[in-house]
Design a protein around this motif. Structure first.
Motif, PDB file in Angstrom:
ATOM      1  N   LEU A  29       0.843  -1.191  -0.489  1.00  0.00           N
ATOM      2  CA  LEU A  29      -0.176  -0.074  -0.153  1.00  0.00           C
ATOM      3  C   LEU A  29       0.746   1.042  -0.229  1.00  0.00           C
ATOM      4  O   LEU A  29       0.631   2.358  -0.517  1.00  0.00           O
ATOM      5  CB  LEU A  29      -1.266   0.134   1.366  1.00  0.00           C
ATOM      6  N   GLY A  30       2.215   1.299   0.745  1.00  0.00           N
ATOM      7  CA  GLY A  30       2.560   2.234   1.336  1.00  0.00           C
ATOM      8  C   GLY A  30       3.472   2.687  -0.843  1.00  0.00           C
ATOM      9  O   GLY A  30       3.357   3.923  -0.830  1.00  0.00           O
ATOM     10  N   ALA A  31       4.627   1.355  -0.739  1.00  0.00           N
ATOM     11  CA  ALA A  31       4.850   1.904  -3.038  1.00  0.00           C
ATOM     12  C   ALA A  31       3.748   2.487  -3.171  1.00  0.00           C
ATOM     13  O   ALA A  31       4.008   3.095  -4.092  1.00  0.00           O
ATOM     14  CB  ALA A  31       5.357  -0.077  -2.456  1.00  0.00           C
ATOM     15  N   ARG A  32       2.509   2.140  -3.767  1.00  0.00           N
ATOM     16  CA  ARG A  32       1.566   2.218  -4.625  1.00  0.00           C
ATOM     17  C   ARG A  32       0.941   4.004  -4.640  1.00  0.00           C
ATOM     18  O   ARG A  32       0.989   4.202  -4.709  1.00  0.00           O
ATOM     19  CB  ARG A  32       0.655   1.555  -4.499  1.00  0.00           C
ATOM     20  N   ILE A  33       1.308   4.489  -3.122  1.00  0.00           N
ATOM     21  CA  ILE A  33       0.942   5.441  -2.875  1.00  0.00           C
ATOM     22  C   ILE A  33       1.961   6.236  -3.222  1.00  0.00           C
ATOM     23  O   ILE A  33       2.139   7.773  -3.654  1.00  0.00           O
ATOM     24  CB  ILE A  33       0.417   5.410  -0.988  1.00  0.00           C
ATOM     25  N   ARG A  34       3.425   5.755  -2.698  1.00  0.00           N
ATOM     26  CA  ARG A  34       4.599   6.384  -3.360  1.00  0.00           C
ATOM     27  C   ARG A  34       4.669   6.413  -5.089  1.00  0.00           C
ATOM     28  O   ARG A  34       4.745   7.315  -5.495  1.00  0.00           O
ATOM     29  CB  ARG A  34       5.569   6.312  -2.853  1.00  0.00           C
ATOM     30  N   ALA A  35       3.972   6.333  -5.320  1.00  0.00           N
ATOM     31  CA  ALA A  35       3.772   5.548  -6.841  1.00  0.00           C
ATOM     32  C   ALA A  35       3.258   6.796  -8.025  1.00  0.00           C
ATOM     33  O   ALA A  35       3.650   7.039  -8.256  1.00  0.00           O
ATOM     34  CB  ALA A  35       3.941   4.425  -7.357  1.00  0.00           C
ATOM     35  N   TYR A  36       1.946   6.741  -6.647  1.00  0.00           N
ATOM     36  CA  TYR A  36       0.725   7.487  -7.533  1.00  0.00           C
ATOM     37  C   TYR A  36       1.306   9.158  -6.960  1.00  0.00           C
ATOM     38  O   TYR A  36       0.963  10.178  -7.865  1.00  0.00           O
ATOM     39  CB  TYR A  36      -0.795   7.394  -7.193  1.00  0.00           C
ATOM     40  N   ARG A  37       1.769   9.000  -5.355  1.00  0.00           N
ATOM     41  CA  ARG A  37       2.060  10.826  -5.938  1.00  0.00           C
ATOM     42  C   ARG A  37       3.619  10.963  -6.112  1.00  0.00           C
ATOM     43  O   ARG A  37       3.292  12.634  -7.073  1.00  0.00           O
ATOM     44  CB  ARG A  37       3.000  10.671  -4.436  1.00  0.00           C
ATOM     45  N   ASN A  38       4.232  10.186  -7.090  1.00  0.00           N
ATOM     46  CA  ASN A  38       5.197  10.088  -7.594  1.00  0.00           C
ATOM     47  C   ASN A  38       4.966  10.637  -9.037  1.00  0.00           C
ATOM     48  O   ASN A  38       5.131  11.581  -9.863  1.00  0.00           O
ATOM     49  CB  ASN A  38       6.191   9.604  -8.353  1.00  0.00           C
ATOM     50  N   MET A  39       3.872   9.728  -9.855  1.00  0.00           N
ATOM     51  CA  MET A  39       3.345  10.176 -10.878  1.00  0.00           C
ATOM     52  C   MET A  39       2.338  11.582 -11.401  1.00  0.00           C
ATOM     53  O   MET A  39       2.273  12.024 -12.080  1.00  0.00           O
ATOM     54  CB  MET A  39       1.911   9.271 -11.103  1.00  0.00           C
ATOM     55  N   ARG A  40       2.192  11.732  -9.902  1.00  0.00           N
ATOM     56  CA  ARG A  40       1.363  13.748 -10.042  1.00  0.00           C
ATOM     57  C   ARG A  40       2.457  14.883  -9.316  1.00  0.00           C
ATOM     58  O   ARG A  40       1.837  15.918  -9.556  1.00  0.00           O
ATOM     59  CB  ARG A  40       0.407  13.436  -8.665  1.00  0.00           C
ATOM     60  N   ARG A  41       3.945  14.207  -9.285  1.00  0.00           N
ATOM     61  CA  ARG A  41       4.949  14.933  -9.868  1.00  0.00           C
ATOM     62  C   ARG A  41       4.387  15.904  -7.915  1.00  0.00           C
ATOM     63  O   ARG A  41       4.988  17.357  -7.984  1.00  0.00           O
ATOM     64  CB  ARG A  41       4.774  16.103 -10.375  1.00  0.00           C
TER      65      ARG A  41
END
Length: 191
Positions: free
Chosen positions: A9-21
């Motif tokens: 879950l944490g990795a997905r949150i980080r990935a989406y945050r990075n995608m949104r810059r």
């Protein structure tokens, strides 16, 4: 949640945050959380309440269910024209979401404007992303800038215009034939 589930879950949150810059601090501000909590959550060292997950999902333009969806990593998704979700728009216009939720790196919409219709009487802005409008069929006029100072651009088939979503913009079909356009936005704007 188990430790591996918390880590995923944490990795997905980080990935989406990075995608949104977004920065950790930016997500923390939007979700009304501390940057250290967001950092711990992304590294799988902390869990979050449902309320906090809702705030995080909203800040990322997602649903809570999207945060737990591990199937979006398949690499491809097909969307049939007849299954496109339609968004409510001004009378005489239709706007369809082409990029499937959860939105990842790109947000894409198909639009249809009947003759004499527009996206609205006033220009609108949303988020701080890059947007491209591409005309597929017909002619449209695009206004970029606040009301009164907007500069109109007339675009025909194959023409495009690129701008920041934070700049007020409006699209109108002032012609006699229907117009068809595509909007592409990256990163996706928050919901």
């Amino acid at each position: 949640m188990t430790e591996p589930e918390t880590a995923r879950l944490g990795a997905r949150i980080r990935a989406y945050r990075n995608m949104r810059r977004m920065t950790v601090r930016g997500l923390a501000v939007e979700a009304n959380a501390s940057p250290s909590f967001i950092s711990q959550l992304e590294r799988g060292h902390s869990s979050a309440s449902i309320g906090m997950l809702r705030r995080i999902a909203t800040a990322l333009g997602l649903t809570v269910a999207d945060l737990f969806n591990e199937e979006d990593e398949l690499g491809h998704r097909v969307l049939r024209r007849t299954a496109r979700p339609e968004l409510r728009t001004a009378p005489g216009t239709r706007k369809y979401l082409i990029s499937q939720r959860p939105l990842q790196n790109l947000e894409v919409y198909a639009g249809e404007l009947d003759p004499g219709t527009s996206t609205g009487d006033e220009p609108y802005a949303h988020g701080e992303s890059q947007e491209i409008l591409l005309v597929l069929r017909g002619r449209v006029t695009v206004w970029l800038g606040p009301t009164g100072s907007a500069s109109p651009q007339v675009l025909g088939p194959g023409d495009s215009v690129e701008y920041r979503t934070s700049i007020p913009h409006r699209v109108a079909n002032e012609g006699d034939e229907p117009a068809e356009v595509i909007w592409m936005i990256s990163p996706p704007t928050p919901a």
